[in-house]
Design a protein around this motif. Structure first.
Motif, PDB file in Angstrom:
ATOM      1  N   THR A  19      15.212   3.348   9.698  1.00 37.35           N
ATOM      2  CA  THR A  19      15.010   3.630   8.277  1.00 37.35           C
ATOM      3  C   THR A  19      13.633   4.243   8.069  1.00 37.35           C
ATOM      4  OG1 THR A  19      14.058   1.455   7.834  1.00 37.35           O
ATOM      5  CG2 THR A  19      16.469   1.662   7.652  1.00 37.35           C
ATOM      6  N   LYS A  76      20.919   3.012  12.686  1.00 38.25           N
ATOM      7  CA  LYS A  76      20.806   3.298  11.245  1.00 38.25           C
ATOM      8  C   LYS A  76      19.957   2.242  10.537  1.00 38.25           C
ATOM      9  CE  LYS A  76      25.241   1.049  10.109  1.00 38.25           C
ATOM     10  NZ  LYS A  76      24.629  -0.240   9.896  1.00 38.25           N
ATOM     11  N   CYS A  82      13.106   6.031  17.599  1.00 34.21           N
ATOM     12  CA  CYS A  82      13.895   6.848  16.668  1.00 34.21           C
ATOM     13  C   CYS A  82      13.609   8.324  16.901  1.00 34.21           C
ATOM     14  CB  CYS A  82      13.552   6.469  15.234  1.00 34.21           C
ATOM     15  SG  CYS A  82      13.812   4.720  14.866  1.00 34.21           S
TER      16      CYS A  82
END
Length: 405
Positions: free
Chosen positions: A25, A21, A82
Motif C-alpha cells: 500500500t 496488495k 514492492c
C-alpha cells in the motif's frame, strides 16, 4: 504466535490471506521510506555542504559502486520488496544528474577513474555512494579488513580532488568502515552512513541530501580503525581490556583507544542545547543496622537486597532546537561509575527520541533505578552497585551523583 499462525489453517485466521496488495500500500511504502530516513546517520558536515538546495543544483554527479544499488539495499533476512528506488533514482527525481559507477562492483579491483573525475569536475555537487554488499559481509562472511573494499578509497579521494562543488560520501554497509581518510579530507565535505536502507533507500538518501528530512540517526556501534582489527583476534569476545596482553577491550563501554566514529555519534542540520532542570546530587542507600557495610568499608553493594527496593530518582532536562528546521533528537543518558570491579568507563542508562520544530524546546524526564540501571558486574559475575561518585552525562552536560550508605 500473536498473528494466529499456530491456531489452525492460516487462511482462516485474521492475517492468513495477506498478500502483495496489502503489503505494498502507499502507506506502507511511505513507512519504508520514513524508516530509511530515520536510520541515516550524518557523521560529518562542513559549513556550506548539506543540505543541498535543489533549486540551485543544475547538475549533480552521482558516483560509486552502490550509487545505483537495488538488491544490496535490503541486506539479508529480507522480504520481497514492492519496488526499488536506488540512490541514483532518488537523486534524479529531484535534480539533473550524471552517473559514473567508477567501479564495476563493490570489490572494485579496477577503478575506472576518468569518467568519474570528469563528471565531478563539472557538476555543482557530487554524491559518492560506496561500501559493501552481501558478497563482502553476510552470514559466514566475516570481514577481516574494514577499509573500503578494493580501490574504493582511491576512487573517493581522486573524485573529491577533482570535484568542483561539495562532495557527499554515502556509505552503504551493515558494519563500520575505517574511513579516516575521508573524515580528515577537507574536500569531502559530508559523510553519511545509510546502512542497508531498504527498498526506498534511494529516496530517503535524496530526502536527507536536499534537506526534506533533517537527519537524526545515531551510530549503533563504534567504528574502529583498521589497526584495531589487525591487533584484536575476531574470536576474542572479552569486553574488558587486559593490560597484561595488550588487549584493548571492546565497545564504547571499555575501549579507550582511537576510533573513527563512536557509538551514539550522529549530527543534524540543527544544533541542540541541553539544560539540566532537576537531578539529585546524592542518593542514600538504606541499609539494615546489622549490614556488614555498616561496620566495614565497602566499595559496592549487592543488588539482591531490600535496600534496592524502590531506590530510584528522576532526572529532568530541557532540550532546545536552536535551528530553524524541525528535527528529531535522541537524548542519551550515560553514567560513568566509580573505578571498581573493572567497571566500564561509561554505559547507557536510558534514551528517548523527541521531535522539535525549529526554535522550540521540550522537557525530557528519565526515572533511574539505581540498582537496576547503575549497577555493574563484578569479577565473579555478580551484579553490584558501586559506592562513591558517579558521573551522569547528557550531551555536553556532566552531573556528579554520589551513591552512599
Amino acid at each position: 504466535m500473536r498473528l494466529g499462525f499456530f491456531d489452525g489453517d492460516p487462511s482462516k485466521q485474521p492475517y492468513g490471506n495477506l498478500g502483495p496488495k496489502d503489503v505494498c500500500t502507499s502507506a506502507n511504502q511511505e513507512l519504508a521510506r520514513e524508516a530509511a530516513r530515520q536510520g541515516i546517520v550524518l557523521l560529518k558536515n562542513s559549513p556550506g555542504s548539506l543540505p543541498l538546495n535543489a533549486k540551485a543544483i543544475k547538475s549533480l554527479a552521482v558516483i560509486g559502486p552502490n550509487a545505483n544499488a537495488t538488491r544490496t539495499m535490503i541486506g539479508n533476512y529480507e522480504g520481497i520488496p514492492c519496488k526499488y528506488t536506488s540512490p541514483l533514482q532518488g537523486l534524479t527525481a529531484l535534480v539533473p544528474t550524471t552517473f559514473a559507477a567508477g567501479c564495476p562492483d563493490v570489490q572494485c579491483t579496477n577503478a575506472a577513474l576518468d569518467d568519474a573525475k570528469k563528471i565531478a569536475a563539472s557538476a555543482d555537487a557530487t554524491v559518492i555512494v560506496v561500501g559493501a554488499n552481501l558478497a563482502i559481509e553476510a552470514e559466514s562472511r566475516d570481514r577481516v579488513n574494514i577499509l573500503l573494499p578494493g580501490q574504493q578509497q582511491q576512487l573517493v579521494t581522486e573524485v573529491a580532488n577533482a570535484a568542483k562543488g561539495p562532495v557527499i560520501l554515502a556509505i552503504m554497509s551493515g558494519g563500520g568502515m575505517d574511513v579516516s581518510f575521508a573524515k580528515t579530507n577537507d574536500k569531502i565535505t559530508s559523510i553519511l552512513w545509510v546502512g542497508y536502507p531498504g527498498e526506498a533507500g534511494g529516496a530517503a538518501i535524496a530526502d536527507v541530501v536536499f534537506g526534506y528530512h533533517n537527519p537524526s540517526g545515531r551510530l549503533p556501534m563504534t567504528w574502529y580503525p583498521q589497526s584495531y582489527v589487525d591487533k584484536v583476534p575476531m574470536t576474542d569476545m572479552n569486553m574488558r581490556p587486559n593490560p597484561a596482553t595488550g588487549y584493548p577491550g571492546r565497545t564504547y563501554r571499555f575501549y579507550k583507544g582511537e576510533t573513527v566514529f563512536s557509538f551514539g555519534d550522529g549530527i543534524s542540520y540543527s544544533t541542540f542545547e541541553h539544560k539540566l532542570i532537576k537531578a539529585p546530587q546524592l542518593v542514600s542507600v538504606p541499609l539494615a543496622e546489622d549490614h556488614v557495610c555498616r561496620s566495614s568499608e565497602c566499595k559496592s553493594l549487592d543488588v539482591a537486597g531490600e535496600h534496592c527496593q524502590n531506590l530510584a530518582f528522576d532526572i529532568h532536562l530541557r532540550i532546545k532546537n536552536k535551528g530553524k528546521m524541525s528535527s528529531s533528537q535522541t537524548v542519551f543518558l550515560f553514567s560513568s561509575p566509580p573505578a571498581v570491579h573493572n567497571a566500564p568507563q561509561k554505559h547507557l542508562l536510558a534514551f528517548e527520541k523527541i521531535h522539535l520544530t525549529g526554535k522550540s524546546e521540550a522537557l525530557v524526564s528519565f526515572k533511574v533505578d539505581v540498582c537496576k540501571d547503575m549497577s555493574v558486574v563484578d569479577e565473579l559475575g555478580n551484579r553490584k552497585v558501586s559506592l562513591g561518585q558517579h558521573m551522569l552525562h547528557v550531551g555536553d552536560l556532566k552531573h556528579p551523583l554520589g551513591v552512599m550508605i
